[in-house]
Design a protein around this motif. Structure first.
Motif, PDB file in Angstrom:
ATOM      1  N   VAL A 117     -10.596   9.991   5.551  1.00  0.00           N
ATOM      2  CA  VAL A 117     -11.832   9.147   5.413  1.00  0.00           C
ATOM      3  C   VAL A 117     -11.312   7.979   4.564  1.00  0.00           C
ATOM      4  O   VAL A 117     -10.678   8.066   3.375  1.00  0.00           O
ATOM      5  N   ASP A 118     -11.680   6.631   5.221  1.00  0.00           N
ATOM      6  CA  ASP A 118     -11.360   5.399   4.392  1.00  0.00           C
ATOM      7  C   ASP A 118     -12.432   4.304   4.823  1.00  0.00           C
ATOM      8  O   ASP A 118     -13.387   4.652   5.628  1.00  0.00           O
ATOM      9  N   ASP A 119     -12.507   3.202   3.975  1.00  0.00           N
ATOM     10  CA  ASP A 119     -13.650   2.247   4.273  1.00  0.00           C
ATOM     11  C   ASP A 119     -12.871   1.525   5.723  1.00  0.00           C
ATOM     12  O   ASP A 119     -13.864   1.308   6.543  1.00  0.00           O
ATOM     13  N   ILE A 120     -11.789   1.299   5.801  1.00  0.00           N
ATOM     14  CA  ILE A 120     -11.359   0.364   7.284  1.00  0.00           C
ATOM     15  C   ILE A 120     -10.129   0.895   7.753  1.00  0.00           C
ATOM     16  O   ILE A 120      -9.254   1.623   6.892  1.00  0.00           O
ATOM     17  N   LEU A 121      -9.844   0.939   9.004  1.00  0.00           N
ATOM     18  CA  LEU A 121      -8.574   1.241   9.536  1.00  0.00           C
ATOM     19  C   LEU A 121      -8.260  -0.114  10.271  1.00  0.00           C
ATOM     20  O   LEU A 121      -8.816  -0.561  11.046  1.00  0.00           O
ATOM     21  N   ARG A 122      -7.147  -0.773   9.616  1.00  0.00           N
ATOM     22  CA  ARG A 122      -6.702  -1.806  10.330  1.00  0.00           C
ATOM     23  C   ARG A 122      -5.062  -1.749  10.543  1.00  0.00           C
ATOM     24  O   ARG A 122      -5.067  -1.424  11.853  1.00  0.00           O
TER      25      ARG A 122
END
Ligand SMILES: [Zn+2]
Length: 194
Positions: A117-122
């Motif tokens: 889980v993370d805040d963003i996938l870039r």
């Protein structure tokens, strides 16, 4: 998306990313996570997507929620609380460009079911490194969940790994300054660190 724009987490302009890409949008989820109510709305939203998945739902009581760094923690704890999953932990780095690791005595058990889980996938680089680290110990990565998916021409491909995201940010990207229309038009550029 409205909530993210309102809090300044999504910004329009002309940005240069650390990997050299130029883009017309920048996203910093932490700006929205400053406000507890917004953090709650976003992580509960993501947890509902996860709970709707029958495979994930079946493993919730034994599920580990693991974040690649402290940036993903508000989301990880929010999702864990909403799902009532088993535990949350995260990786870090001793040196900025050193290898990712877990704290001493924080070891996976073989077969442990792990949701990244993370805040963003870039770029996906951190999540890809976390996946390798988790799998090296014999744990099983069962999926990937983020608030924002911001695909770019350099985003890592995670193949068939189940991927859940709350919203997708589709900016316009240029691989470098030379090919950037915004640079050509003389729009002032802001360098972003992360
Ligand atoms: Zn540019």
């Amino acid at each position: 998306m409205q909530l993210l724009r309102k809090t300044g987490a999504i910004r329009d302009g002309h940005f240069e990313y650390p990997n050299g890409l130029h883009a017309n949008e920048y996203m910093q989820v932490q700006l929205a996570m400053r406000y507890y109510q917004h953090a709650k709305v976003l992580s509960v939203g993501l947890s509902r997507l996860l709970r709707a998945n029958t495979e994930i739902r079946a493993m919730i009581p034994e599920l580990s929620i693991v974040s690649p760094d402290t940036g993903g923690l508000p989301v990880a704890y929010g999702v864990c609380e909403a799902l009532r999953a088993h535990q949350v932990y995260w990786a870090d780095r001793k040196e900025e460009h050193g290898p990712m690791r877990f704290r001493q005595y924080l070891e996976q058990v073989p077969g442990e079911k792990v949701l990244l889980v993370d805040d963003i996938l870039r770029s996906g680089r951190n999540l890809a490194e976390l996946k390798r680290l988790v799998e090296a110990s014999g744990a099983q990565v069962v999926g990937l969940a983020v608030i924002i998916y911001q695909p770019t021409p350099k985003t890592v491909d995670f193949g068939p790994l189940p991927f859940h995201y709350l919203a997708k940010l589709e900016g316009v990207y240029y691989k470098d300054a030379a090919s950037c229309d915004l640079c050509k038009r003389g729009v002032p550029v802001e360098k972003v660190w992360i």
